[in-house]
Write an enzyme that holds these catalytic residues in place. Structure first.
Site, mmCIF file in Angstrom:
data_model
loop_
_atom_site.group_PDB
_atom_site.id
_atom_site.type_symbol
_atom_site.label_atom_id
_atom_site.label_comp_id
_atom_site.label_asym_id
_atom_site.label_seq_id
_atom_site.Cartn_x
_atom_site.Cartn_y
_atom_site.Cartn_z
ATOM 1 N N CYS B 161 35.878 47.666 40.338
ATOM 2 C CA CYS B 161 36.836 46.533 40.766
ATOM 3 C C CYS B 161 37.582 46.981 42.055
ATOM 4 O O CYS B 161 38.593 46.088 42.451
ATOM 5 C CB CYS B 161 37.647 46.465 39.395
ATOM 6 S SG CYS B 161 37.111 46.879 37.900
ATOM 7 N N HIS B 295 46.543 44.110 40.374
ATOM 8 C CA HIS B 295 45.397 44.139 39.889
ATOM 9 C C HIS B 295 45.490 43.395 38.503
ATOM 10 O O HIS B 295 44.440 42.574 38.498
ATOM 11 C CB HIS B 295 44.981 45.544 39.634
ATOM 12 C CG HIS B 295 43.699 45.882 39.129
ATOM 13 N ND1 HIS B 295 42.597 45.449 39.799
ATOM 14 C CD2 HIS B 295 43.277 46.205 37.770
ATOM 15 C CE1 HIS B 295 41.467 45.609 38.968
ATOM 16 N NE2 HIS B 295 41.957 46.342 37.802
ATOM 17 N N HIS B 332 38.370 38.107 36.276
ATOM 18 C CA HIS B 332 37.888 39.387 37.011
ATOM 19 C C HIS B 332 36.720 39.460 37.622
ATOM 20 O O HIS B 332 35.797 39.473 36.862
ATOM 21 C CB HIS B 332 38.260 40.658 36.203
ATOM 22 C CG HIS B 332 38.137 42.008 36.750
ATOM 23 N ND1 HIS B 332 37.911 42.236 37.919
ATOM 24 C CD2 HIS B 332 38.720 42.871 36.124
ATOM 25 C CE1 HIS B 332 38.032 43.197 38.356
ATOM 26 N NE2 HIS B 332 38.605 43.975 36.939
#
Lengths: 407, 406
Positions: B161, B295, B332
């Site tokens: 990520c 995040h 995400h």
């Protein structure tokens, strides 16, 4: 900040190959020499005859079973680094480890885990999958395991730019150090044999039937798929000196060239030659000062022919004086691990003191290329990685001057 | 000539996301707090419990490249190619006169692996497959270059990520090393069965919506897409008269070096290491940060850990610094997530607006900062921090600055 003040050295190395686990195993074979002769009873070193694959050696297999990681690739990366660098990493101390980062090139390493996870789920059902196996499907899993094993918090980078990813990882580490963003990094490459990388070789019909890799030899019949680990500890010279470490050799330059698949051979040669020359300019080294070449040559007919053309085009009349050491004849085609392993061999030659090479009459089977049987001392080594995807990465290493290693 | 002090700027961007396929649509949907998550159908749904994700859909503004006609590569490559092409067009850069001086760094978590699943599912042994399909698992950068004719340096970085921010960092470094005049940093990922299953089996996926920092958050929602940013040195950009959108002030990388299931909410040392590196390179103090693009994945642990980290790195200033997570709207997107967030930071500079954290219903006492709940906020900011924390412990933090010329 003057970037020239951030000179970068290799201060330690780790390796695992089909020969053994540990750098010493690779160096021992290099000392035995390279043999391209077709006569197996010659007085020279015997040509290495591989079985079907050049798999990581049995002693590494034993070593890495102890690490209890879920990925074979991660296990032998950690095992190899532990064997060669473990004491040094522990001696760095907690504060230094907190700043030490890792950069690893890995091309196809997770495909086996990914396929296995997928097939288990689709054939045996959603609940049959062990949740903790999910991280093993990620390409960066082996790199992260190395960070975890030694509590290295600096950074964790996995690059997968193709066949030259291992050399590119070292190049990335070099750039970080040169720019002053880091002071010490581990950089290298890993690869394990799997369907994808074998598929590449089979598709191109470049797997040797004889099991002997004879780069540049007129009767070469291909290569042998291999696997391995090659990791270097890179530091700025100041950081190494502050820690009481000496540089084994200095990394002077890194360059990368990427062509397109439909590039003609002439376009590729022109661009690759320019890339080498740019690297030499970066290193402030003249063409004639290169006295060792560690090529990508793996024994394939078209690949070695292309490399031969490249070397002739780049070095012209200098070429016959420059010894060429195709390390893959000893370790097999290790894909992303090959570049770092070539660097280890180059570092060894940059540390030798047995005099400079003298051109000799080589067996005509290798044409006009200078392929000595023994590794000799050198001052400036060119290492490159060339993939069938036309990715071409270049590193230039130089012998450490005495002044660099003064404390 | 190496120039470590060279200022790196952003001159073009391109995005393909569940909230739009052009910058205007992306911006407007973020401002309005639109939901990019929808119900999806999966080919292998037996026993599968999660059926929501963020998908890139065709829209009236999808005018760049028809994914079906991409010369090479699968869906991830198609999305990335389209984003790169848009970004270069926005930067007003023609490829061919300078093809060997344009480079590419791709950040991705899974690459074309989702496409590989079709082949695996067919039951055909992979070594029988031609190289062009097998090799696409991670060779997206090569495929993009082939599609567009780019022949400068190209790399692929995979740090889950954090890949999008990592790509920006690497691209900036290559510019400072003078190995290219223009670098494109692109984050891209598509959804495959393995990552949906993996997140679900680890109880990291929410059933319907992503609720970062909310007391009742149940996890993240996966999505797909691509975001591309064109980076140049400030001197090169000014020399060609480019419109400079923002500056990449500083980048910091670190690793938790803890097992994937051993990370604790209170252990933020590695995050602080990354932040300090970024702040130092950007030559700003923590109190200069005016907004944080979090995040904010919506998982139980990560949101608390990130909150603790922000309190430590920003000190007292943390209470006055707005923080938001656009994953609440986009989901995400894994390797593309940080790229989306970088693009959002640059759009914030342009429009003087901060995007909200949507689906924020119940405050969590452990997450007690200002998360810009549910409504966008007008605000003029000049220094922002963008966080990206990857599965396994990869951390990449970037400080973006509003471009103010000299």
């Amino acid at each position: 900040m003057n970037p020239d003040s951030n000179r970068v050295v290799i201060s330690d190395m780790a390796a695992a190959t089909c020969l053994s686990t540990g750098v010493e195993g690779l160096l021992r074979q290099l000392r035995k020499g390279f043999n391209y002769s077709e006569k197996e009873d010659s007085d020279s070193a015997q040509p290495r005859r591989f079985r079907r694959f050049a798999k990581v050696s049995h002693d590494c297999s034993n070593l890495f079973r102890k690490t209890r990681l879920d990925s074979r690739l991660a296990r032998y990366l950690v095992a190899a680094v532990d064997l060669d660098l473990g004491n040094r990493l522990c001696a760095l101390g907690e504060a230094a480890s907190a700043n030490l980062g890792v950069v690893i090139g890995n091309f196809t390493g997770n495909c086996h885990s990914y396929c296995s996870y997928f097939l288990t789920a689709t054939r045996e059902g959603y609940d049959s999958v062990n949740p903790i196996h999910f991280p093993t499907t990620l390409l960066n899993y082996p790199t992260i395991q190395l960070n975890n094993a030694f509590s290295l918090q600096g950074s964790s980078t996995t690059t997968s730019s193709g066949f030259s990813a291992g050399l590119d990882a070292i190049g990335y580490a070099f750039i970080q150090l040169k720019l002053g963003k880091e002071q010490i990094l581990l950089g290298g490459g890993i690869e394990e044999i799997n369907d994808i990388n074998i598929g590449y070789l089979e598709r191109d019909n470049t797997i040797s039937q004889s099991g002997v890799i004879r780069p540049f030899h007129k009767n070469r019949d291909g290569t042998v798929p291999g696997e391995g680990v090659g990791v270097l500890m890179l530091e700025t010279i100041k950081h190494a000196q502050a820690g009481g470490r000496t540089g084994l050799c200095e990394i002077k330059a890194y360059r990368l060239m990427n062509g397109l698949s439909d590039d003609s051979e002439s376009i590729f040669l022109k661009n690759a030659t320019e890339t080498i020359k740019h690297a030499l300019a970066d290193a402030k080294i003249r063409l004639g000062e290169i006295d060792a070449i560690f090529p990508s040559a793996s024994g394939s007919q078209p690949g070695d022919e292309l490399e031969g053309c490249l070397l002739r085009e780049t070095f012209a009349s200098h070429l016959c004086m420059i010894p060429i050491y195709p390390v893959k004849s000893i370790i097999g085609e290790c894909f992303t691990a090959a570049g770092p392993l070539q660097c280890i061999a180059a570092t060894h030659s940059l540390r030798l003191t047995n005099g400079s090479i003298v051109a000799r009459d080589m067996e005509r089977n290798t044409g006009d290329l200078n392929l000595p049987e023994r590794l000799r001392a050198s001052n400036n080594a060119l290492i490159y990685s060339l993939g069938p995807d036309k990715s071409f990465s270049v590193l230039i290493l130089s012998r450490c001057a005495q002044s660099l290693n003064k404390s | 000539m190496i120039k470590p002090e060279e200022r790196i700027v952003i001159t073009g961007m391109g995005v393909l996301s569940p909230l739009g396929n052009c910058l205007e649509e992306f911006h407007q949907n973020l401002v309005e707090g639109k939901n990019g998550i929808s119900e999806i159908e999966y080919p292998w749904s037996t026993g599968y419990k999660i059926n929501h994700a963020g998908i890139v859909r065709d829209s009236a503004s999808f005018h760049t490249v028809d994914l079906g006609q991409t010369a090479q590569g699968g869906r991830t490559t198609g999305l990335a190619t389209a984003a790169v092409k848009t970004a270069l067009a926005n930067a007003e850069i023609e490829i061919h006169p300078m093809a060997n001086r344009i480079g590419l760094v791709v950040g991705t978590a899974f690459g074309e692996a989702p496409g590989l699943e079709d082949e695996i599912n067919d039951g055909i042994p992979t070594h029988d497959k031609p190289q062009s399909e097998l090799g696409r698992m991670v060779r997206i950068q090569e495929s993009i270059a082939e599609n567009l004719g780019i022949i400068g340096p190209r790399h692929l970085v995979t740090t889950t990520c954090a890949s999008g921010n990592h790509a920006i960092s690497w691209a900036a470094d290559l510019l400072k090393m003078a190995q290219a005049d223009v670098m494109i940093a692109v984050g891209a990922d598509t959804i495959g069965y393995v990552d949906m299953l993996g997140f679900s089996r680890l109880l990291l996926q929410a059933p319907e919506k992503c609720q970062p920092f909310d007391l009742h958050r149940k996890g993240t929602i996966l999505s797909e897409g691509a975001g591309a940013l064109v980076l140049e040195s400030a001197s090169f950009a000014k020399g060609r008269g480019a419109d400079i959108l923002a500056e990449v002030g500083g980048c910091g990388l670190s690793c938790d070096a803890a097992g994937p299931f051993e990370s604790k909410a209170g252990e933020t040392a590695s995050l602080e290491l990354a932040a300090n590196k970024a702040l130092s390179e950007a030559r700003v103090r923590p109190e200069d940060v005016q907004y944080v693009s979090a995040h904010g994945s919506g998982t139980r642990l990560n949101d608390v850990k990130e909150t603790n980290f922000l309190k430590r790195i920003l000190g007292e200033h943390a209470r006055n610094t707005p923080v938001s997570s656009i994953k609440s709207m986009l989901g995400h997107a894994q390797g593309a997530a940080a790229s989306f967030e970088a693009i959002a930071c640059v759009l914030s500079f342009k429009h003087n607006i901060l995007y909200p954290t949507t689906n924020y219903e119940t405050p969590d006492p452990k997450c007690d900062l200002d998360y810009i709940p549910n409504e966008a906020r007008e605000s003029r900011v000049e220094t922002v921090m963008s966080n990206a924390f990857g599965v396994g412990g990869n951390n990449a933090i970037i400080i973006f600055k509003k471009w103010k010329g000299n």
